[in-house]
Design an enzyme around this catalytic site. Structure first.
Site, short mmCIF file in Angstrom:
data_model
loop_
_atom_site.label_atom_id
_atom_site.label_comp_id
_atom_site.label_asym_id
_atom_site.label_seq_id
_atom_site.Cartn_x
_atom_site.Cartn_y
_atom_site.Cartn_z
N HIS A 72 0.84 -1.20 0.00
CA HIS A 72 0.00 0.00 0.00
C HIS A 72 0.88 1.25 0.00
CE1 HIS A 72 -4.05 -1.76 1.59
NE2 HIS A 72 -3.54 -2.46 0.60
N TYR A 200 -8.84 5.23 8.23
CA TYR A 200 -8.93 5.57 9.66
C TYR A 200 -10.00 6.65 9.79
CZ TYR A 200 -4.54 3.05 10.42
OH TYR A 200 -3.57 2.08 10.51
N LYS A 296 1.76 -0.51 15.20
CA LYS A 296 3.20 -0.54 15.46
C LYS A 296 3.67 -1.74 16.29
CE LYS A 296 4.22 3.15 13.23
NZ LYS A 296 4.51 2.85 11.82
N TYR A 383 4.14 6.62 9.81
CA TYR A 383 3.33 5.45 9.46
C TYR A 383 4.18 4.38 8.76
CZ TYR A 383 -0.89 2.84 8.40
OH TYR A 383 -1.86 1.86 8.37
C1 PHB Z 1 -5.43 -4.60 11.17
O1 PHB Z 1 -5.53 -4.85 9.97
O2 PHB Z 1 -5.74 -5.42 12.03
C2 PHB Z 1 -4.92 -3.26 11.58
C3 PHB Z 1 -4.50 -2.38 10.62
C4 PHB Z 1 -4.06 -1.13 10.97
C5 PHB Z 1 -4.04 -0.76 12.30
C6 PHB Z 1 -4.43 -1.65 13.28
C7 PHB Z 1 -4.88 -2.91 12.92
O3 PHB Z 1 -3.62 0.48 12.64
#
Ligand code: PHB
Ligand code: APR
Length: 388
Positions: A72, A200, A296, A383
């Site tokens: 990604h 998010y 993280k 990130y």
């Molecule tokens: C997940 O895919 O479980 C996942 C992805 C991103 C995050 C936390 C969990 O920040």
């Protein structure tokens, strides 16, 4: 039994270390409290920084990840009904790999079995002694029988509830903790993800996250109060609430389905200092916990193992303990920065007060991060993961 390094815990931290040591001719034994099936069955996050990808490659377990994982270059921040993309590739030149921890755990176990590495499952009563000597002693029982292992070093990779951290006397150990008054209710389903990148969501009803495991398997999360119980959330209630929190376009195209797994995780920030006590070294969740916002946890386990494996390899090659003695300081410097990012990304996206001023501050910050080039860079470089 004697070996060079005793590793406690067969999670990602312990197995990654075991394979890296193996590749450098360093003999090691892994002690695991549970069975392989149990460890593999845990559903956790699924976003890997490039550093973690490199570590898995170095350990010789990257093949399936590169084949099946999704690279990604960006992710979305949704707020105030808008969708704004953070272009990580444009801002930093980097990207992340979306590949579930369940798969990583399986690849690590397969690689350990292929080399006939020593993992002892179902161990109980692990205790660590003599860490201030050159041959610490680890004792444990298995099937009611007591065993002993003498080794030059012990790696405590036994997660947050393990025994390793507790072995550091409380007079030396300093712990920092923040428990958040909310949790994440996660749902896994065999439905196509709503977008091809993660979203998010900051919403007045609470945070939501749209993630994925593949092009046909989705992972969604909802912020819930810390008193919430998973039994009180039917699949339908989950999908209804998720739709309310998504921007209109995404809510309209969301495909729901039966859950494969549903669970609640409490959010916590935690750091233990130092990560060394004589010849005992603590790594991964045993030494620190982050809230999952930003994913993280596993990535920090990988960077800890980077520093720790470097130190152990140097010692067994040259006899020098210099890199090993810097492990705690080096690992903690990176850990604190990831702790800060996870904490701040949680503050930015979750509903943590009813005060409209707090909400307006979040919106202003989200606008800054998405509109300003400098803002995008700040969020993107954290990130994709700070350098090792
Ligand atoms: C997940 O895919 O479980 C996942 C992805 C991103 C995050 C936390 C969990 O920040
Ligand atoms: N003796 C032996 N094994 C133990 C003991 C013990 N006393 N206590 C715990 N363990 C095992 C657990 O059963 C588990 O399999 O140690 C392992 C620790 O694994 P994780 O909890 O996965 O921790 P870690 O390897 O540091 O991985 C960190 O993975 O677990 C996620 O959220 C976490 O993403 C983060 C990353």
């Amino acid at each position: 039994m004697n070996t060079q390094v005793t590793i406690i815990g067969a999670g990602p931290a312990g197995l990654l270390l075991s394979l890296l040591l193996d590749r450098n001719g360093i003999e090691n034994v892994v002690l695991e409290r549970r069975t392989r099936e149990y460890v593999e069955g845990r559903i956790r996050a699924g976003v890997l920084e490039m550093g973690a990808v490199e570590m898995l490659d170095r350990a010789g377990v990257g093949e399936r990840m590169h084949r099946e994982g999704l690279v990604h270059d960006g992710f979305y921040l949704a707020f105030d009904g808008k969708m704004r993309r953070i272009d990580m590739r444009a801002a930093t030149g980097g990207s992340v790999m979306v590949y579930g921890q369940t798969e990583i755990q399986r690849d690590l176990f397969d690689a350990c079995e292929a080399r006939q590495g020593k993992i002892i499952f179902n161990v109980e009563d692990v205790s660590i002694k003599d860490t201030d000597t050159v041959s610490p002693l680890v004792t444990f029982t298995q099937g009611g029988k007591r065993h002993e292992i003498r080794s030059a070093f012990v790696a405590g990779c036994d997660g947050f509830h393990g025994v390793s951290r507790q072995t550091i006397p409380s007079s030396i150990r300093r712990e920092y903790e923040r428990v958040y008054p909310y949790g994440w209710l996660g749902l896994l389903s065999d439905t196509p993800p709503v977008e091809d990148e993660l979203i998010y969501v900051n919403h007045e009803r609470g945070f939501a996250l749209c993630s994925m495991r593949s092009k046909t398997r989705s992972r969604y999360y909802l912020q819930v109060p810390d008193t919430a119980k998973v039994e009180d959330w039917s699949d339908q209630a989950f999908w209804d609430e998720l739709k309310l929190r998504l921007p209109e376009e995404q809510a309209a195209k969301l495909i729901s389905g039966d859950s494969i797994e549903k669970s609640i995780a409490q959010l916590r920030s935690f750091v233990c200092e130092p990560l060394q006590y004589g010849r005992l070294f603590i790594a991964g969740d045993a030494g620190h916990i982050v809230p999952p916002t930003g994913a993280k946890g596993l990535n920090l386990a990988a960077s800890d193992i980077h520093y720790l494996s470097e130190g152990l390899i140097e010692y067994f090659n040259s006899g020098s303990e210099s890199a090993l003695n810097q492990y705690s300081t080096k690992a903690l410097a990176r850990i604190w920065k990831a702790e800060r990012f996870s904490w701040s990304f949680s503050q930015l996206t979750h509903r943590f007060s009813d005060d409209p001023f707090d909400y307006r501050m979040q919106l202003a910050e989200l606008e800054y991060y998405t509109e300003s080039e400098a803002g995008q860079k700040v969020i993107a470089e954290n990130y994709i993961g700070l350098p090792y």
